[in-house]
Design an enzyme around this catalytic site. Sequence first.
Site, short mmCIF file in Angstrom:
data_model
loop_
_atom_site.label_atom_id
_atom_site.label_comp_id
_atom_site.label_asym_id
_atom_site.label_seq_id
_atom_site.Cartn_x
_atom_site.Cartn_y
_atom_site.Cartn_z
N SER A 103 0.83 -1.20 0.00
CA SER A 103 0.00 0.00 0.00
C SER A 103 0.87 1.26 0.00
CB SER A 103 -0.97 -0.03 1.18
OG SER A 103 -1.95 0.97 1.07
N GLU A 163 -9.25 -5.08 -4.39
CA GLU A 163 -8.58 -4.22 -3.41
C GLU A 163 -9.54 -3.48 -2.49
OE1 GLU A 163 -5.46 -3.82 -2.66
OE2 GLU A 163 -4.27 -4.60 -4.32
#
Length: 558
Positions: A208, A342
């Site tokens: 991330s 996601e």
Amino acid sequence: MSSVDIFKICLTVAFICKNYAVNSEEYSPVVTIPDGSVRGIVNQTVSENVTYYAYRGIPYAQPPIGDLRFASPVENDAWTDVLNATSEPSQCTQISDSEVVGSEDCLYINVYTTNLNSSLPVMVYIYGGAFVSGSTNSSGTPDYLLEKDIVFVIFNYRLGVFGFLSTEDTALPGNLGIKDQILALKWVQNNIEYFGGDPDKVTIFGESAGAASVSYILTNSNTSDLYQNAIMQSGTVLCLWTLARNASVKAFKLGTSLGIITDNSTYLVEQLREVDYKELKSAENTLTTLIEAAGGIVAGLPFAVVIEPDIDGAIVTGRSYEKLLNGDYNTVPVIVGFNSFEMENITNTFLVNIIASQFEVELWRLAPYDLTSSFLYRTSAGTIVRNYFFGILPIAVQSEAIANFATVDQFDRPIRETVDLMSQHNDVYYYEFSYAGNLGSPNRTDAGVAHAEDVNYIFVTSNDEYATDEDQLTRQRIITLWTNFAKTGDPTSSDPLNVLQNITWTPNNSETNTSSAVNYLDINSTLSMGTNPKQTGWEFYLNEIYSVYGDSSYYTTY
């Protein structure tokens, strides 16, 4: 003496011996580095009971307090006594359960090693958390990596306003959190050999915001001697959320909310240095909520990486797209990928509903922020995006469609673009993580693998108690792929446990034609090579949005 008395004596002796053994083995060998001596603790890995030494809380920079708040990190001073690096350092200031936690004095590094007298490959992890949260222990412990003869390193870096506030000029250029990361990587180069690590075999990896950080570090040519490989899990420089736009406007709004009324950036920074850290963090949190509620989240995270003025010490300058296109970055082998869904965890919260309602009346916000400066073109493109993802129903009532839109727009598409561009200059191992196991989410209700689930397969976490045999097999596969890559630059170079199914992970590079077929590894209950993952969404944005409405000279990420 009775047998009972003898038994009691034996128990007492056994207890004393046990406690003596525990106490005598509690501390690791003392390691002497250029700054001084450090003492860690001894532990064993959870799976194979491999003994390792953990040195937690070694300072790599001076505390960024006082005049060093909002300043580039400064190398740590040496110490004289043996430093007890035996417990987790304070996390950097952040919000947890609506409370301000952590400390500004947080720039510490942890090193885990199984052999102090070796020269093992090193993996340095940069944690995620949207640039506002995370710490050296937020991801779990690295037992499985250590069992593969890896030296593991993790460190704290400044978050939120403390690490990513910017006035976009010389008063506060920004990217202090990334500068912390680079200083930590320099520390690794100067010190890792004392812990049994090879400074010439360093892999940086992250998830991330950590993956985006890795990606931005790659685009800085001055970091080329700090690592040899890189892994980016669910984030690259082309992901729109990684770049904060209009940063100076936010900085002055922050000041105004704290009673600092000025249009002078130098004065603003001076006054912000005087604000109590908890008050400052709370003000940041309030401002972030207001920005997100107004739909500003599509312009990037409120406090994130910025494009700095081209001055001494700047680490992010110019346009990332052009750097990747022209090979103007550190062209080391990379692994890049994403999870299959996601943004699956986006729910119909009050804030999400407000944002969705904003999109209904301001369709231009649905167009990628980097598309064009033309309001007319942005509105036209946003209308097409709205129809493609949401049809005629109100956006706010379509949680799965919102999640799909955010997944494609913020992750799938820009990560695919990163692969296309980088593969013209270096080996790019592309993957999709689609294994939906208990380690990722023990209470799964929807199909698909959500953001950050992959992290649980690399580190020991609280989810381990729910792991199935298939989960553990998938974990072994990822650990084998990642550590092979750290050792050789080839993720399928070795398979001593026979978990990789004789697969060969084919990279994308200048000899492959990514315009027609992009190679990728699907990491599911089995491993399989394929081409063109998430092709439908990719072609939609390529052919119907960017090709029709895109302005290649626009100033943002692209």
